[in-house]
Scaffold this active site. Structure first.
Site, PDB file in Angstrom:
ATOM      1  N   ASP A   1      -7.932  -2.010  13.994  1.00 58.56           N
ATOM      2  CA  ASP A   1      -9.336  -2.171  13.565  1.00 58.56           C
ATOM      3  C   ASP A   1      -9.513  -3.359  12.617  1.00 58.56           C
ATOM      4  OD1 ASP A   1      -8.167  -1.253  11.244  1.00 58.56           O
ATOM      5  OD2 ASP A   1      -9.439   0.539  11.049  1.00 58.56           O
TER       6      ASP A   1
ATOM      7  N   HIS B   1      -7.667  -4.008   9.905  1.00 59.70           N
ATOM      8  CA  HIS B   1      -7.308  -3.815   8.489  1.00 59.70           C
ATOM      9  C   HIS B   1      -6.034  -4.575   8.140  1.00 59.70           C
ATOM     10  CE1 HIS B   1      -4.940   0.045   9.651  1.00 59.70           C
ATOM     11  NE2 HIS B   1      -4.033  -0.739   9.100  1.00 59.70           N
TER      12      HIS B   1
ATOM     13  N   GLU C   1      -9.721  -0.937   5.089  1.00 63.41           N
ATOM     14  CA  GLU C   1     -10.404  -0.594   6.329  1.00 63.41           C
ATOM     15  C   GLU C   1     -11.726  -1.353   6.447  1.00 63.41           C
ATOM     16  OE1 GLU C   1      -8.815   0.805   8.531  1.00 63.41           O
ATOM     17  OE2 GLU C   1      -8.146   2.850   8.121  1.00 63.41           O
TER      18      GLU C   1
ATOM     19  N   ASP D   1       0.832  -1.198   0.000  1.00 64.48           N
ATOM     20  CA  ASP D   1       0.000   0.000   0.000  1.00 64.48           C
ATOM     21  C   ASP D   1       0.869   1.252   0.000  1.00 64.48           C
ATOM     22  OD1 ASP D   1       0.954  -0.427   2.568  1.00 64.48           O
ATOM     23  OD2 ASP D   1      -1.017  -0.620   3.502  1.00 64.48           O
TER      24      ASP D   1
HETATM   25  C1  GLP Z   1      -0.513   0.376   8.665  1.00 60.78           C
HETATM   26  C2  GLP Z   1      -0.205  -0.440   7.403  1.00 60.78           C
HETATM   27  C3  GLP Z   1      -0.468  -1.903   7.588  1.00 60.78           C
HETATM   28  C4  GLP Z   1       0.053  -2.339   8.936  1.00 60.78           C
HETATM   29  C5  GLP Z   1      -0.695  -1.657  10.040  1.00 60.78           C
HETATM   30  C6  GLP Z   1      -0.169  -2.001  11.431  1.00 60.78           C
HETATM   31  O1  GLP Z   1      -1.628   1.161   8.618  1.00 60.78           O
HETATM   32  N1  GLP Z   1      -0.873   0.012   6.218  1.00 60.78           N
HETATM   33  O2  GLP Z   1       0.124  -2.635   6.524  1.00 60.78           O
HETATM   34  O3  GLP Z   1      -0.133  -3.720   9.074  1.00 60.78           O
HETATM   35  O4  GLP Z   1      -0.683  -0.271   9.883  1.00 60.78           O
HETATM   36  O5  GLP Z   1       1.012  -1.319  11.702  1.00 60.78           O
HETATM   37  P1  GLP Z   1       1.974  -1.660  12.903  1.00 60.78           P
HETATM   38  O6  GLP Z   1       2.600  -2.961  12.524  1.00 60.78           O
HETATM   39  O7  GLP Z   1       2.939  -0.547  12.952  1.00 60.78           O
HETATM   40  O8  GLP Z   1       1.125  -1.776  14.095  1.00 60.78           O
END
Ligand code: GLP
Length: 261
Positions: free
Chosen positions: A136, A138, A143, A67
């Site tokens: 959440d 995702h 989302e 992404d």
């Molecule tokens: C972001 C990314 C995701 C990731 C998520 C969790 O928003 N787009 O790919 O898995 O957040 O991030 P973290 O691993 O820093 O908690």
């Protein structure tokens, strides 16, 4: 879906790296799906270590970011293209021209999304997709409410995700973009093996919904229950709300060594 509960982030990184190493040794031109966020960092650290210490080579591999934020200036340190480069690809020998990410500064988002899907198809699809999970539920930036068969497209972030990610933007939520381009849940589901990593108590609710909740767009990660080869690697804290934790531990403990994840 296999759930593996491990002692700490370092062990999560090592077990994920084992699967990636086995794949790359079997198929040197493997296509890797690259997630950002803090969760995959122990995986990238371990792969970089094995590259330096044991000559694990990614020279013929391809990489596709999951992404990207829309609207950050090119080269912004928190653009996912930069994060993927900094945290993984520049630490190993992958050819930079083999590393792709959605174009978050394009004037034609629809065309860029279609091109991204075509680029993944052109190299034969993703062999192994690394994923984290948002609080959440995702995955990527899909989302709650995301179509369970969605393809790469633009999405709006929830305020919860913007607040969660503000830590990467000097703690200032106003700097976090509202829009992103993300591989869809259908795109992610096409990967031949999905390895999701989650650490810490803050992820325990999302992990419970992903593994033991109903399959529903409200928890986008739950679509992984429909996938043939998903491995969920969690530490003790992230596993805290799993009803069948004892079963997952026992199964992994008695797993035949030849099987891998
Ligand atoms: C972001 C990314 C995701 C990731 C998520 C969790 O928003 N787009 O790919 O898995 O957040 O991030 P973290 O691993 O820093 O908690």
């Amino acid at each position: 879906m296999e759930v593996v509960i491990l002692a700490d982030a370092e062990t999560v990184g090592a077990v994920a790296a084992d699967a990636i190493e086995a794949l790359v040794r079997r198929k040197p031109s493997a296509v890797l799906g690259l997630a950002t966020g803090s969760s995959p960092l122990p995986v990238y650290d371990e792969l970089a270590r094995r590259h330096a210490a044991a000559g694990l080579s990614f020279a013929d591999c391809h990489g596709f970011a999951l992404d990207e934020y829309v609207g950050l200036r090119p080269g912004h340190p928190e653009s996912y293209r930069e994060v993927v480069r900094r945290e993984f690809t520049e630490r190993v020998d992958i050819d930079p021209s083999h590393v792709h990410g959605p174009d978050g500064s394009t004037a034609d988002v629809r065309a860029a999304c279609a091109e991204y899907e075509a680029a993944i198809r052109a190299v034969g699809g993703i062999d192994l997709q690394i994923l984290g999970i948002g609080t959440d539920g995702h995955i990527g930036f899909n989302e709650p409410g995301s179509s369970l068969t969605s393809r790469t497209r633009i999405k709006s972030l929830t305020e919860q995700t913007r607040a969660d990610n503000a830590r990467f933007f000097d703690g200032d939520v106003d700097q976090v973009p509202h829009h992103v381009i993300t591989q869809g849940l259908g795109t992610i589901s096409d990967a031949r093996h999905v390895v999701l990593v989650a650490m810490g108590e803050g992820k325990a609710g999302a992990v419970r919904d992903l593994v033991e909740g109903p399959v529903r767009a409200f928890c986008p990660a739950s679509i992984l229950q429909m996938h043939r080869h998903v491995t969920v690697l969690v530490d003790d804290a992230a596993a805290r709300q799993l009803e069948l934790a004892a079963y997952y531990r026992q199964s992994y403990q008695h797993k035949p060594a030849w099987q891998g994840i």
